[in-house]
Structure formats: C-alpha cells, structure tokens
Write a protein that holds these residues in place. Structure first.
Motif, PDB file in Angstrom:
ATOM      1  N   VAL A 279       8.624   1.333 -11.324  1.00 60.69           N
ATOM      2  CA  VAL A 279       7.638   0.402  -9.875  1.00 60.69           C
ATOM      3  C   VAL A 279       7.059   1.179  -9.593  1.00 60.69           C
ATOM      4  CG1 VAL A 279       7.632  -0.865  -7.861  1.00 60.69           C
ATOM      5  CG2 VAL A 279       9.097  -1.489 -10.258  1.00 60.69           C
ATOM      6  N   ASP A 280       5.733   0.681  -9.588  1.00 59.99           N
ATOM      7  CA  ASP A 280       4.761   2.050  -8.547  1.00 59.99           C
ATOM      8  C   ASP A 280       5.439   2.024  -7.277  1.00 59.99           C
ATOM      9  OD1 ASP A 280       3.179   3.641  -7.134  1.00 59.99           O
ATOM     10  OD2 ASP A 280       1.156   2.039  -8.542  1.00 59.99           O
ATOM     11  N   GLU A 281       6.064   2.900  -6.766  1.00 60.84           N
ATOM     12  CA  GLU A 281       6.496   2.649  -5.109  1.00 60.84           C
ATOM     13  C   GLU A 281       5.679   2.657  -4.081  1.00 60.84           C
ATOM     14  OE1 GLU A 281      10.414   3.773  -4.394  1.00 60.84           O
ATOM     15  OE2 GLU A 281      11.158   4.353  -6.887  1.00 60.84           O
ATOM     16  N   GLU A 282       4.432   3.611  -4.288  1.00 59.59           N
ATOM     17  CA  GLU A 282       3.929   3.590  -3.746  1.00 59.59           C
ATOM     18  C   GLU A 282       2.760   2.847  -3.747  1.00 59.59           C
ATOM     19  OE1 GLU A 282      -0.197   7.060  -2.802  1.00 59.59           O
ATOM     20  OE2 GLU A 282       1.595   7.805  -3.959  1.00 59.59           O
ATOM     21  N   THR A 283       1.804   2.042  -4.176  1.00 62.10           N
ATOM     22  CA  THR A 283       1.978   0.644  -4.120  1.00 62.10           C
ATOM     23  C   THR A 283       1.855  -0.639  -3.731  1.00 62.10           C
ATOM     24  OG1 THR A 283       0.345   1.319  -6.495  1.00 62.10           O
ATOM     25  CG2 THR A 283       0.242  -0.832  -5.589  1.00 62.10           C
ATOM     26  N   VAL A 284       3.302  -0.630  -4.289  1.00 57.92           N
ATOM     27  CA  VAL A 284       4.406  -2.170  -3.391  1.00 57.92           C
ATOM     28  C   VAL A 284       4.646  -0.891  -1.607  1.00 57.92           C
ATOM     29  CG1 VAL A 284       6.475  -2.585  -3.271  1.00 57.92           C
ATOM     30  CG2 VAL A 284       5.689  -2.653  -5.196  1.00 57.92           C
ATOM     31  N   SER A 285       4.420   0.180  -1.348  1.00 61.16           N
ATOM     32  CA  SER A 285       5.372   0.251  -0.479  1.00 61.16           C
ATOM     33  C   SER A 285       3.680  -0.148   0.553  1.00 61.16           C
ATOM     34  CB  SER A 285       5.367   1.722  -0.340  1.00 61.16           C
ATOM     35  OG  SER A 285       5.817   1.816   1.051  1.00 61.16           O
ATOM     36  N   GLU A 286       2.504   0.280   0.015  1.00 63.56           N
ATOM     37  CA  GLU A 286       1.612   0.490   1.126  1.00 63.56           C
ATOM     38  C   GLU A 286       0.884  -1.848   0.987  1.00 63.56           C
ATOM     39  OE1 GLU A 286      -1.993   2.193  -1.701  1.00 63.56           O
ATOM     40  OE2 GLU A 286      -0.736   3.782  -0.871  1.00 63.56           O
ATOM     41  N   ASN A 287       1.502  -2.346   0.003  1.00 63.80           N
ATOM     42  CA  ASN A 287       0.824  -3.669   0.193  1.00 63.80           C
ATOM     43  C   ASN A 287       1.988  -4.475   0.761  1.00 63.80           C
ATOM     44  OD1 ASN A 287      -1.536  -3.629  -1.401  1.00 63.80           O
ATOM     45  ND2 ASN A 287      -0.111  -3.235  -2.641  1.00 63.80           N
ATOM     46  N   TRP A 288       3.611  -3.911   0.991  1.00 65.10           N
ATOM     47  CA  TRP A 288       4.161  -4.593   1.649  1.00 65.10           C
ATOM     48  C   TRP A 288       4.836  -3.966   2.562  1.00 65.10           C
ATOM     49  CZ3 TRP A 288       6.376  -9.431   0.045  1.00 65.10           C
ATOM     50  CH2 TRP A 288       5.456 -10.364  -1.085  1.00 65.10           C
ATOM     51  N   GLN A 289       4.076  -3.256   3.310  1.00 69.77           N
ATOM     52  CA  GLN A 289       5.305  -2.330   4.048  1.00 69.77           C
ATOM     53  C   GLN A 289       5.578  -2.978   5.841  1.00 69.77           C
ATOM     54  OE1 GLN A 289       1.518   0.630   5.089  1.00 69.77           O
ATOM     55  NE2 GLN A 289       0.979  -0.727   7.087  1.00 69.77           N
ATOM     56  N   ASP A 290       4.420  -4.208   5.955  1.00 73.88           N
ATOM     57  CA  ASP A 290       5.059  -4.898   7.110  1.00 73.88           C
ATOM     58  C   ASP A 290       6.944  -5.826   6.463  1.00 73.88           C
ATOM     59  OD1 ASP A 290       4.004  -3.218   8.209  1.00 73.88           O
ATOM     60  OD2 ASP A 290       2.127  -4.887   8.396  1.00 73.88           O
ATOM     61  N   PHE A 291       7.078  -5.599   5.909  1.00 70.61           N
ATOM     62  CA  PHE A 291       8.238  -7.130   5.143  1.00 70.61           C
ATOM     63  C   PHE A 291       9.058  -6.546   5.469  1.00 70.61           C
ATOM     64  CE2 PHE A 291      11.172  -8.375   1.387  1.00 70.61           C
ATOM     65  CZ  PHE A 291      10.985  -9.350   1.892  1.00 70.61           C
TER      66      PHE A 291
END
Length: 164
Positions: free
Chosen positions: A41-53
């Motif tokens: 998993v590209d954690e950086e991309t997921v983190s950017e897109n889901w940071q408020d989750f």
C-alpha cells in the motif's frame, strides 16, 4: 452419502472452533500484519486522502493519526474476519443442529452457541499476552451471527415456498 456429509460438517465445526482457540492463544505480535500491508500500500497517498478519517471502536479512536495507514487497514481486515468467521460458524452450527432438529429450533440454538463461543473467545484472549477481550468484538461477532441467521431464514422460507 448423507453420513459422509454429516461427518464433514462435524469436522468443519471442530476445525473452526480449533482455529478460533489457536488464534485467541496467539499473541498479537505473532499476528501483526502491518509490515506486510505496508509493502503493498502506498501509505503516503492513502494518508493524504484519508487523513480526516476516524471513528470510535470500543474505547479506542481508530484513525490514520493513531494507528497509521497499515494499522487502519489491518483493523478492518481483523474485524472483517471476526464478522465472517462468526457468520460461517453460525451456518455450520445450523447445519449440524439441523440434522437433529427443526429449522425453528436450529436457528436460535445456532445463534446461542455461536454467541457463547464469541464470549468465550474474547474471555480466552484476556489470558493471552498482548491481547485483550473486547465487548465490542462480541457485538461485532453477534452482527455476523445475526446476518447469517437472516440469510438462513430467508433461504429456508424461499426453499419452502418453492417446494409448495
């Protein structure tokens, strides 16, 4: 043929119960798959897109900030497994009990036995290093049980109408 099917169902039931016991006896560190998830998993991309989750599960806040991307993904995998295993356990209990009793009796008994296993499973985890027993997990397991009961009831009703 019918006897062989019954034996297979009993073996499947025993296998699921043994698997749950072994899993509950295994410390979390031996089950931790966050490192493996991080490889895929590209954690950086997921983190950017889901940071408020974020959301509350039991007494813990589950979020990217608290758990990391791999931790949140692992959380959903583990909880999805809880739900699925207890749904399957309910179906197997039902199949085993249905050999000896009516649908009306087998449904509540399969629910009761599955929920009893869920409670005992969580209690067992309290004796395992680095594991905790959570009421929230019993509730999640119960939702898997209820979902399978609904599926079985609908299929039984459909089958009985079809044979009329």
């Amino acid at each position: 043929m019918e006897r062989a099917k019954r034996v297979v169902e009993m073996i499947l039931l025993a296998g699921i119960l043994a698997g749950l016991f072994i899993s509950s006896s295994t410390p979390y560190g031996n089950q931790d798959i966050r490192g493996t998830i991080s490889k895929f998993v590209d954690e950086e991309t997921v983190s950017e897109n889901w940071q408020d989750f974020s959301f509350q599960y039991g007494k813990k806040k589950i979020s990217i900030d608290n758990n990391g991307v791999a931790g949140v993904i692992e959380f959903f995998l583990r909880k999805g497994t809880h739900f699925s295993v207890f749904a399957i356990l309910t179906a197997v209990w039902y199949r085993v009990l249905r050999q000896r009793m009516s649908v009306a009796a087998a449904l509540p008994w399969s629910a009761f036995l599955s929920l009893a296993v869920a409670v005992l499973d969580e209690w067992h985890q309290t004796f395992t290093p680095d594991r905790t027993g959570l009421v929230a997990d019993v509730i999640l397991d119960g939702s898997g049980v209820c979902t399978m009961l609904l599926i079985i009831a609908v299929l039984s009703r459909w089958k009985s109408r079809k044979t009329r």
